[in-house]
Design an enzyme around this catalytic site. Structure first.
Site, PDB file in Angstrom:
ATOM      1  CB  CYS A  34      31.699  48.660  46.435  1.00 41.38           C
ATOM      2  SG  CYS A  34      33.249  49.543  46.301  1.00 41.38           S
ATOM      3  CB  CYS A 103      37.079  48.810  40.910  1.00 39.49           C
ATOM      4  SG  CYS A 103      35.586  47.814  41.122  1.00 39.49           S
TER       5      CYS A 103
END
Ligand code: FES
Length: 146
Positions: A34, A103
């Site tokens: 990301c 994440c």
């Protein structure tokens, strides 16, 4: 609901946000998937994490995961910090959606990178296998994950 109450709590009210001046170890990692960045600062006394702070240009899940991860390692001996896994962080948050697991990996890797920095700065020998160089199988899996 997509996110657990714990995730929402740590996202809205993250613990240990900030920087530590003259930190003993600083770890910065980027997520290949990301493009987000995470930085972790450690203060280490007598082989224990006496303080920890983080800063992230990451999503809400990265904020919640780092907040939880920093709470989990505060006051702990380094040996224990190195056994922290993103899985344990996700469990402590009562789960994350599958596409947000990467994440939490960012949080784990930044913590470990900060310990490695501490070891490097102090000339302490360590087992490199305990640290990700961004080139391991798990990273490639993350790259490919959708
Ligand atoms: Fe990048 Fe979550 S989407 S850290």
């Amino acid at each position: 609901m997509l996110y657990s109450e714990k995730v929402m709590d740590h996202f809205r009210n993250p613990r240990n946000v900030g920087e530590i001046e003259n930190a003993d170890g600083v770890g910065e990692v980027g997520n290949a998937k990301c493009g987000d960045i995470m930085k972790v600062y450690l203060k280490i006394d007598n082989d224990m994490v006496s303080d920890v702070k983080f800063k992230t240009f990451g999503c809400g899940s990265a904020i919640a995961a780092s907040s939880m991860a920093t709470e989990m390692i505060k006051g702990k001996p380094i040996s224990e910090v190195l056994t922290l896994t993103n899985k344990a962080v996700v469990e402590a948050l009562d789960g994350l959606p599958a596409h947000k697991i990467h994440c939490s990996v960012l949080a784990e890797e930044a913590v470990k990178a900060a310990v490695k920095d501490y070891y490097d700065k102090n000339g302490i020998a360590y087992d490199p296998e305990k640290f990700c160089d961004g080139n391991c199988e798990c990273c490639h899996e993350h790259d490919g994950e959708e």
